[in-house]
Design a protein around this motif. Structure first.
Motif, PDB file in Angstrom:
ATOM      1  N   UNK A 255       0.935  -1.264  -0.016  1.00  0.00           N
ATOM      2  CA  UNK A 255      -0.302   0.285   0.136  1.00  0.00           C
ATOM      3  C   UNK A 255       0.646   1.021   0.286  1.00  0.00           C
ATOM      4  N   UNK A 256       0.233   2.578  -0.840  1.00  0.00           N
ATOM      5  CA  UNK A 256       1.243   3.923  -0.570  1.00  0.00           C
ATOM      6  C   UNK A 256       1.232   4.266   1.236  1.00  0.00           C
ATOM      7  N   UNK A 257       2.502   5.214   1.642  1.00  0.00           N
ATOM      8  CA  UNK A 257       2.369   5.264   2.434  1.00  0.00           C
ATOM      9  C   UNK A 257       1.209   6.178   3.446  1.00  0.00           C
TER      10      UNK A 257
END
Length: 418
Positions: A255-257
Protein backbone atom coordinates in the motif's frame (compact mmCIF):
# COMPACT_ATOMS: atom_id res chain seq x y z
CA UNK A 1 7.92 64.35 -7.23
CA UNK A 2 8.20 60.65 -8.17
CA UNK A 3 6.80 59.28 -4.86
CA UNK A 4 3.76 61.54 -5.22
CA UNK A 5 2.95 60.71 -8.84
CA UNK A 6 1.05 57.40 -8.23
CA UNK A 7 -1.29 58.81 -5.61
CA UNK A 8 -1.76 62.03 -7.58
CA UNK A 9 -2.82 60.02 -10.62
CA UNK A 10 -5.16 57.87 -8.53
CA UNK A 11 -6.77 60.93 -6.95
CA UNK A 12 -7.16 62.56 -10.36
CA UNK A 13 -8.86 59.49 -11.83
CA UNK A 14 -11.03 58.74 -8.82
CA UNK A 15 -12.12 62.33 -8.32
CA UNK A 16 -12.98 63.09 -11.90
CA UNK A 17 -14.52 59.77 -12.95
CA UNK A 18 -16.42 59.32 -9.68
CA UNK A 19 -17.93 62.82 -9.68
CA UNK A 20 -18.79 62.70 -13.38
CA UNK A 21 -20.50 59.30 -13.10
CA UNK A 22 -22.32 60.38 -9.96
CA UNK A 23 -23.85 63.47 -11.55
CA UNK A 24 -24.40 61.55 -14.77
CA UNK A 25 -26.67 59.12 -12.89
CA UNK A 26 -28.48 61.99 -11.21
CA UNK A 27 -29.13 63.91 -14.43
CA UNK A 28 -29.60 61.02 -16.81
CA UNK A 29 -26.58 61.25 -19.14
CA UNK A 30 -23.85 58.73 -19.92
CA UNK A 31 -20.19 59.27 -19.14
CA UNK A 32 -17.36 57.91 -21.30
CA UNK A 33 -14.31 57.74 -18.98
CA UNK A 34 -11.90 57.56 -21.92
CA UNK A 35 -13.16 60.82 -23.37
CA UNK A 36 -13.06 62.49 -19.96
CA UNK A 37 -9.43 61.49 -19.41
CA UNK A 38 -8.47 62.58 -22.94
CA UNK A 39 -10.04 65.98 -22.27
CA UNK A 40 -8.10 66.34 -19.02
CA UNK A 41 -4.85 65.33 -20.73
CA UNK A 42 -5.29 67.82 -23.60
CA UNK A 43 -6.27 70.58 -21.17
CA UNK A 44 -3.25 70.08 -18.93
CA UNK A 45 -0.88 69.70 -21.90
CA UNK A 46 -1.99 72.98 -23.46
CA UNK A 47 -2.34 74.70 -20.09
CA UNK A 48 1.25 73.90 -19.15
CA UNK A 49 2.37 76.16 -22.01
CA UNK A 50 0.64 79.14 -20.35
CA UNK A 51 1.42 78.39 -16.68
CA UNK A 52 -2.14 77.27 -16.00
CA UNK A 53 -3.17 75.44 -12.86
CA UNK A 54 -3.50 71.64 -13.42
CA UNK A 55 -7.13 70.82 -14.13
CA UNK A 56 -9.15 67.85 -12.92
CA UNK A 57 -12.66 67.10 -11.71
CA UNK A 58 -13.84 69.14 -8.74
CA UNK A 59 -16.20 67.79 -6.10
CA UNK A 60 -16.90 71.18 -4.58
CA UNK A 61 -17.48 73.12 -7.81
CA UNK A 62 -19.57 70.35 -9.38
CA UNK A 63 -21.70 70.09 -6.25
CA UNK A 64 -22.13 73.87 -6.13
CA UNK A 65 -23.17 74.00 -9.78
CA UNK A 66 -25.63 71.18 -9.25
CA UNK A 67 -27.24 73.05 -6.36
CA UNK A 68 -27.33 76.22 -8.48
CA UNK A 69 -29.45 74.52 -11.13
CA UNK A 70 -26.81 74.10 -13.86
CA UNK A 71 -28.02 71.89 -16.70
CA UNK A 72 -25.47 72.14 -19.55
CA UNK A 73 -21.67 72.32 -19.96
CA UNK A 74 -22.13 75.94 -21.05
CA UNK A 75 -21.90 76.78 -17.37
CA UNK A 76 -18.14 76.39 -17.77
CA UNK A 77 -18.09 79.46 -20.03
CA UNK A 78 -19.96 81.47 -17.43
CA UNK A 79 -17.57 80.23 -14.75
CA UNK A 80 -14.55 81.23 -16.86
CA UNK A 81 -15.96 84.75 -17.41
CA UNK A 82 -16.67 85.18 -13.69
CA UNK A 83 -13.16 83.98 -12.79
CA UNK A 84 -11.53 86.40 -15.26
CA UNK A 85 -13.63 89.32 -13.98
CA UNK A 86 -12.85 88.35 -10.39
CA UNK A 87 -9.11 88.17 -11.03
CA UNK A 88 -8.80 91.43 -12.92
CA UNK A 89 -11.58 93.58 -11.47
CA UNK A 90 -12.60 92.36 -8.03
CA UNK A 91 -9.30 91.32 -6.46
CA UNK A 92 -9.26 94.32 -4.14
CA UNK A 93 -12.82 93.60 -3.00
CA UNK A 94 -12.00 89.96 -2.25
CA UNK A 95 -9.29 91.13 0.15
CA UNK A 96 -11.96 92.16 2.66
CA UNK A 97 -13.90 88.85 2.54
CA UNK A 98 -13.16 86.89 5.73
CA UNK A 99 -11.44 83.55 5.19
CA UNK A 100 -14.04 81.94 7.42
CA UNK A 101 -16.75 83.12 5.03
CA UNK A 102 -15.05 81.53 2.04
CA UNK A 103 -14.57 78.35 4.05
CA UNK A 104 -18.26 78.27 4.94
CA UNK A 105 -19.21 78.50 1.25
CA UNK A 106 -16.94 75.57 0.35
CA UNK A 107 -18.04 73.46 3.33
CA UNK A 108 -21.71 74.03 2.50
CA UNK A 109 -21.09 73.06 -1.12
CA UNK A 110 -19.40 69.75 -0.30
CA UNK A 111 -21.41 68.85 2.81
CA UNK A 112 -23.61 66.48 0.81
CA UNK A 113 -20.53 64.54 -0.32
CA UNK A 114 -19.84 63.42 3.26
CA UNK A 115 -21.37 60.03 3.99
CA UNK A 116 -24.35 60.25 6.31
CA UNK A 117 -24.92 57.75 9.16
CA UNK A 118 -27.69 56.04 7.18
CA UNK A 119 -25.39 55.67 4.18
CA UNK A 120 -22.63 54.23 6.37
CA UNK A 121 -25.13 51.76 7.83
CA UNK A 122 -26.08 50.73 4.29
CA UNK A 123 -22.41 49.90 3.68
CA UNK A 124 -22.56 47.58 6.69
CA UNK A 125 -25.74 45.91 5.47
CA UNK A 126 -24.44 45.35 1.94
CA UNK A 127 -20.94 44.10 2.82
CA UNK A 128 -19.46 44.16 6.34
CA UNK A 129 -15.97 43.47 4.98
CA UNK A 130 -16.12 46.43 2.63
CA UNK A 131 -17.45 48.55 5.49
CA UNK A 132 -14.31 47.81 7.49
CA UNK A 133 -12.17 48.68 4.46
CA UNK A 134 -14.00 52.00 4.19
CA UNK A 135 -13.60 52.63 7.92
CA UNK A 136 -9.87 51.83 7.79
CA UNK A 137 -9.39 54.21 4.86
CA UNK A 138 -11.22 57.01 6.72
CA UNK A 139 -9.22 56.52 9.93
CA UNK A 140 -5.88 56.34 8.12
CA UNK A 141 -6.76 59.47 6.13
CA UNK A 142 -7.68 61.41 9.28
CA UNK A 143 -4.73 60.36 11.42
CA UNK A 144 -2.09 59.96 8.69
CA UNK A 145 -2.57 61.33 5.17
CA UNK A 146 -4.81 61.08 2.14
CA UNK A 147 -2.13 59.15 0.27
CA UNK A 148 -1.89 56.48 2.96
CA UNK A 149 -5.68 56.28 3.18
CA UNK A 150 -5.94 55.63 -0.57
CA UNK A 151 -3.17 53.03 -0.47
CA UNK A 152 -4.83 51.33 2.50
CA UNK A 153 -8.19 50.99 0.75
CA UNK A 154 -6.64 49.79 -2.52
CA UNK A 155 -4.43 47.21 -0.79
CA UNK A 156 -7.26 45.94 1.42
CA UNK A 157 -9.63 45.64 -1.56
CA UNK A 158 -6.99 43.73 -3.53
CA UNK A 159 -6.42 41.32 -0.65
CA UNK A 160 -10.16 40.77 -0.27
CA UNK A 161 -10.48 40.06 -4.00
CA UNK A 162 -7.64 37.53 -3.92
CA UNK A 163 -9.14 35.80 -0.88
CA UNK A 164 -12.51 35.49 -2.62
CA UNK A 165 -10.83 34.00 -5.70
CA UNK A 166 -8.58 31.66 -3.70
CA UNK A 167 -11.28 30.49 -1.27
CA UNK A 168 -14.44 30.32 -3.39
CA UNK A 169 -17.75 29.15 -2.08
CA UNK A 170 -19.20 25.92 -3.38
CA UNK A 171 -21.84 23.38 -2.42
CA UNK A 172 -23.03 19.88 -3.13
CA UNK A 173 -26.56 20.12 -4.45
CA UNK A 174 -29.80 18.23 -4.01
CA UNK A 175 -33.22 18.40 -5.65
CA UNK A 176 -36.28 20.35 -4.59
CA UNK A 177 -39.62 20.05 -6.37
CA UNK A 178 -41.32 23.44 -6.77
CA UNK A 179 -44.70 24.34 -8.22
CA UNK A 180 -45.51 27.52 -10.10
CA UNK A 181 -48.80 28.96 -8.87
CA UNK A 182 -49.66 30.57 -12.19
CA UNK A 183 -49.38 27.43 -14.34
CA UNK A 184 -49.61 24.70 -11.67
CA UNK A 185 -46.58 23.07 -13.28
CA UNK A 186 -43.91 21.33 -11.24
CA UNK A 187 -40.20 21.47 -11.92
CA UNK A 188 -36.96 20.54 -10.19
CA UNK A 189 -34.45 23.03 -8.86
CA UNK A 190 -31.14 22.35 -7.16
CA UNK A 191 -30.19 23.76 -3.76
CA UNK A 192 -27.26 23.12 -1.37
CA UNK A 193 -27.61 19.98 0.72
CA UNK A 194 -26.42 22.03 3.71
CA UNK A 195 -29.61 24.14 3.41
CA UNK A 196 -27.49 27.28 3.12
CA UNK A 197 -29.87 30.23 2.85
CA UNK A 198 -32.99 28.04 3.18
CA UNK A 199 -34.92 29.30 6.21
CA UNK A 200 -38.12 27.33 5.69
CA UNK A 201 -37.82 24.08 7.67
CA UNK A 202 -40.58 22.44 5.59
CA UNK A 203 -38.47 22.52 2.41
CA UNK A 204 -37.12 19.04 1.81
CA UNK A 205 -33.89 18.83 -0.18
CA UNK A 206 -33.55 15.38 -1.73
CA UNK A 207 -30.04 14.18 -2.62
CA UNK A 208 -29.51 12.99 -6.19
CA UNK A 209 -29.68 9.28 -7.01
CA UNK A 210 -27.12 7.15 -5.13
CA UNK A 211 -23.87 7.19 -7.05
CA UNK A 212 -24.33 10.70 -8.48
CA UNK A 213 -22.66 13.81 -7.05
CA UNK A 214 -23.73 17.32 -8.03
CA UNK A 215 -21.38 20.19 -7.17
CA UNK A 216 -21.59 23.90 -7.91
CA UNK A 217 -18.60 26.23 -7.68
CA UNK A 218 -19.43 29.92 -7.24
CA UNK A 219 -16.31 31.42 -8.76
CA UNK A 220 -14.11 31.22 -11.82
CA UNK A 221 -11.93 28.12 -11.85
CA UNK A 222 -8.35 29.44 -11.66
CA UNK A 223 -4.96 28.42 -10.31
CA UNK A 224 -5.49 30.04 -6.84
CA UNK A 225 -8.52 27.82 -6.13
CA UNK A 226 -7.81 24.77 -8.30
CA UNK A 227 -6.44 22.72 -5.41
CA UNK A 228 -9.40 23.67 -3.22
CA UNK A 229 -11.92 22.20 -5.64
CA UNK A 230 -9.74 19.10 -6.08
CA UNK A 231 -9.65 18.51 -2.31
CA UNK A 232 -13.37 19.13 -1.86
CA UNK A 233 -14.43 16.64 -4.53
CA UNK A 234 -11.89 13.92 -3.70
CA UNK A 235 -12.52 14.12 0.06
CA UNK A 236 -16.27 13.96 -0.45
CA UNK A 237 -15.94 10.91 -2.69
CA UNK A 238 -13.67 9.09 -0.25
CA UNK A 239 -15.99 9.83 2.65
CA UNK A 240 -19.36 9.07 1.06
CA UNK A 241 -18.74 6.69 -1.85
CA UNK A 242 -17.73 3.03 -1.90
CA UNK A 243 -14.13 2.12 -2.52
CA UNK A 244 -13.98 -0.15 -5.52
CA UNK A 245 -11.05 -2.23 -4.40
CA UNK A 246 -11.17 -4.44 -1.32
CA UNK A 247 -8.11 -3.33 0.63
CA UNK A 248 -8.45 -5.98 3.31
CA UNK A 249 -6.64 -8.44 1.06
CA UNK A 250 -3.84 -6.04 0.19
CA UNK A 251 -0.67 -6.33 2.21
CA UNK A 252 0.56 -3.31 4.12
CA UNK A 253 3.85 -3.43 2.24
CA UNK A 254 2.02 -3.04 -1.06
CA UNK A 255 0.00 0.00 0.00
CA UNK A 256 1.07 3.60 -0.43
CA UNK A 257 2.57 5.27 2.62
CA UNK A 258 -0.51 7.48 3.00
CA UNK A 259 -2.95 4.53 3.03
CA UNK A 260 -2.59 2.68 6.31
CA UNK A 261 -5.66 0.59 5.57
CA UNK A 262 -8.12 -0.71 8.17
CA UNK A 263 -7.18 -0.83 11.82
CA UNK A 264 -6.18 -4.09 13.46
CA UNK A 265 -9.22 -6.19 14.10
CA UNK A 266 -11.44 -3.74 12.28
CA UNK A 267 -10.93 -4.85 8.71
CA UNK A 268 -14.21 -6.73 8.55
CA UNK A 269 -16.15 -3.86 10.12
CA UNK A 270 -14.60 -1.34 7.74
CA UNK A 271 -15.47 -3.54 4.80
CA UNK A 272 -19.10 -3.79 5.98
CA UNK A 273 -19.30 -0.02 6.27
CA UNK A 274 -17.75 0.33 2.83
CA UNK A 275 -20.33 -2.02 1.31
CA UNK A 276 -23.18 0.15 2.64
CA UNK A 277 -21.97 3.14 0.63
CA UNK A 278 -23.23 3.68 -2.93
CA UNK A 279 -21.07 2.94 -5.96
CA UNK A 280 -19.97 6.17 -7.58
CA UNK A 281 -21.23 6.50 -11.14
CA UNK A 282 -21.09 10.15 -12.15
CA UNK A 283 -19.96 13.60 -11.02
CA UNK A 284 -21.98 16.56 -12.28
CA UNK A 285 -20.29 19.98 -12.17
CA UNK A 286 -22.42 23.10 -12.48
CA UNK A 287 -20.36 25.69 -14.38
CA UNK A 288 -23.09 28.34 -14.57
CA UNK A 289 -21.04 30.72 -12.38
CA UNK A 290 -17.66 29.88 -13.92
CA UNK A 291 -16.67 32.64 -16.34
CA UNK A 292 -13.02 31.72 -16.83
CA UNK A 293 -10.75 28.69 -16.53
CA UNK A 294 -7.00 28.39 -16.90
CA UNK A 295 -4.40 25.71 -17.58
CA UNK A 296 -3.69 24.90 -13.94
CA UNK A 297 -7.38 24.40 -13.26
CA UNK A 298 -7.74 21.98 -16.18
CA UNK A 299 -4.77 19.99 -14.92
CA UNK A 300 -6.27 19.95 -11.41
CA UNK A 301 -9.54 18.67 -12.86
CA UNK A 302 -7.65 15.92 -14.70
CA UNK A 303 -5.95 14.96 -11.43
CA UNK A 304 -9.32 14.96 -9.68
CA UNK A 305 -10.77 12.55 -12.24
CA UNK A 306 -7.72 10.29 -11.95
CA UNK A 307 -7.96 10.14 -8.15
CA UNK A 308 -11.69 9.48 -8.23
CA UNK A 309 -11.33 6.75 -10.85
CA UNK A 310 -8.66 5.04 -8.74
CA UNK A 311 -10.85 5.18 -5.63
CA UNK A 312 -13.92 3.84 -7.42
CA UNK A 313 -11.80 1.34 -9.40
CA UNK A 314 -13.84 2.02 -12.50
CA UNK A 315 -14.35 4.95 -14.91
CA UNK A 316 -16.56 7.70 -13.51
CA UNK A 317 -18.57 9.97 -15.77
CA UNK A 318 -17.94 13.72 -15.54
CA UNK A 319 -20.89 15.82 -16.72
CA UNK A 320 -20.76 19.60 -17.13
CA UNK A 321 -23.84 21.82 -16.98
CA UNK A 322 -24.26 25.33 -18.36
CA UNK A 323 -20.83 25.83 -19.87
CA UNK A 324 -21.50 29.33 -21.18
CA UNK A 325 -18.12 30.32 -22.62
CA UNK A 326 -16.87 28.63 -25.80
CA UNK A 327 -13.33 29.05 -24.44
CA UNK A 328 -14.22 27.07 -21.32
CA UNK A 329 -15.75 24.36 -23.50
CA UNK A 330 -12.62 24.33 -25.64
CA UNK A 331 -10.37 24.06 -22.55
CA UNK A 332 -12.40 21.18 -21.12
CA UNK A 333 -12.29 19.28 -24.40
CA UNK A 334 -8.52 19.83 -24.55
CA UNK A 335 -8.33 18.20 -21.11
CA UNK A 336 -10.30 15.19 -22.31
CA UNK A 337 -13.67 16.15 -20.80
CA UNK A 338 -17.07 16.22 -22.43
CA UNK A 339 -16.28 13.62 -25.08
CA UNK A 340 -16.44 10.49 -22.92
CA UNK A 341 -12.87 9.22 -22.88
CA UNK A 342 -11.23 7.61 -19.87
CA UNK A 343 -8.64 9.23 -17.64
CA UNK A 344 -5.83 7.13 -19.12
CA UNK A 345 -6.50 8.39 -22.66
CA UNK A 346 -6.51 12.09 -21.77
CA UNK A 347 -3.17 13.85 -21.90
CA UNK A 348 -1.94 15.89 -18.99
CA UNK A 349 -1.94 19.61 -19.72
CA UNK A 350 0.61 20.83 -17.18
CA UNK A 351 2.35 17.79 -15.77
CA UNK A 352 4.99 18.58 -13.17
CA UNK A 353 7.19 15.66 -14.25
CA UNK A 354 6.92 14.03 -17.71
CA UNK A 355 5.74 10.51 -17.16
CA UNK A 356 5.31 7.50 -19.39
CA UNK A 357 3.26 4.57 -18.24
CA UNK A 358 3.63 0.98 -19.31
CA UNK A 359 0.42 0.02 -21.17
CA UNK A 360 0.50 -3.34 -19.41
CA UNK A 361 0.28 -1.59 -16.03
CA UNK A 362 -2.89 0.28 -16.90
CA UNK A 363 -6.00 -1.34 -15.36
CA UNK A 364 -8.35 -3.02 -17.81
CA UNK A 365 -11.17 -0.59 -17.12
CA UNK A 366 -8.98 2.33 -18.19
CA UNK A 367 -8.36 0.91 -21.65
CA UNK A 368 -11.89 1.67 -22.79
CA UNK A 369 -13.90 4.81 -22.96
CA UNK A 370 -16.00 5.80 -19.98
CA UNK A 371 -19.29 4.77 -21.50
CA UNK A 372 -17.99 2.71 -24.45
CA UNK A 373 -20.16 4.93 -26.61
CA UNK A 374 -23.34 4.15 -24.66
CA UNK A 375 -24.13 7.75 -23.82
CA UNK A 376 -23.37 8.84 -27.37
CA UNK A 377 -25.80 6.19 -28.63
CA UNK A 378 -28.51 7.43 -26.27
CA UNK A 379 -27.93 11.01 -27.43
CA UNK A 380 -28.11 10.07 -31.11
CA UNK A 381 -31.27 8.00 -30.58
CA UNK A 382 -33.00 10.85 -28.78
CA UNK A 383 -32.16 13.15 -31.66
CA UNK A 384 -33.51 10.72 -34.28
CA UNK A 385 -36.76 10.36 -32.36
CA UNK A 386 -37.24 14.14 -32.38
CA UNK A 387 -37.04 14.72 -36.09
CA UNK A 388 -36.90 18.35 -37.13
CA UNK A 389 -35.10 19.60 -34.03
CA UNK A 390 -31.47 20.70 -33.92
CA UNK A 391 -29.23 19.98 -30.90
CA UNK A 392 -28.25 22.98 -28.80
CA UNK A 393 -24.89 21.37 -28.03
CA UNK A 394 -22.86 19.35 -30.51
CA UNK A 395 -23.36 15.59 -30.38
CA UNK A 396 -19.58 15.12 -30.29
CA UNK A 397 -19.63 16.39 -26.68
CA UNK A 398 -22.47 14.43 -25.03
CA UNK A 399 -21.19 15.18 -21.53
CA UNK A 400 -21.88 18.91 -21.92
CA UNK A 401 -25.46 19.88 -21.10
CA UNK A 402 -27.61 22.96 -21.53
CA UNK A 403 -28.76 23.13 -17.91
CA UNK A 404 -28.20 21.36 -14.62
CA UNK A 405 -31.43 19.37 -14.76
CA UNK A 406 -30.45 17.84 -18.09
CA UNK A 407 -26.97 17.00 -16.79
CA UNK A 408 -28.31 15.26 -13.68
CA UNK A 409 -30.88 13.38 -15.73
CA UNK A 410 -28.18 12.14 -18.11
CA UNK A 411 -25.97 11.11 -15.20
CA UNK A 412 -28.78 9.21 -13.48
CA UNK A 413 -29.93 7.54 -16.69
CA UNK A 414 -26.75 5.52 -16.90
CA UNK A 415 -26.89 4.07 -13.39
CA UNK A 416 -29.00 1.12 -14.38
CA UNK A 417 -26.77 0.23 -17.32
CA UNK A 418 -23.50 0.69 -15.44
Amino acid sequence: MAPELPVATIILLLEHIAISKSFGRLNGYKINPNQELIAIGVTNTIGSCFGAYPATGSFSRSALKSKSGVRTPAAGIVTAVVVIVALYGLTDAFFWIPTAGLSAVIIHAVADLVASPSQVFSYWRVSPLEFFIWLAAVLVTIFSSIENGIYTSIAASLVLLLIRVARPRGAFLGKVLVREESSEQEREIFLPLTRAGITNPDVKIVPPSPGVIVYRMEESYLYPNASIMNSVLVDYVKENMRRGRDMTNVKLSERPWNDPGPSRGGAAADQVINETKPVLHAVVLDFSTVSHIDTTAIQALIDTRTEIDKWANHPVEFHFATVLSPWIRRALVAGGFGIGISASKSREIAAVVPHREDPNEIPEYEKDDVESGDLKKRASLSLNEKSGYAPLIGTETPFFHVDLAAAVKAAESGIGSA
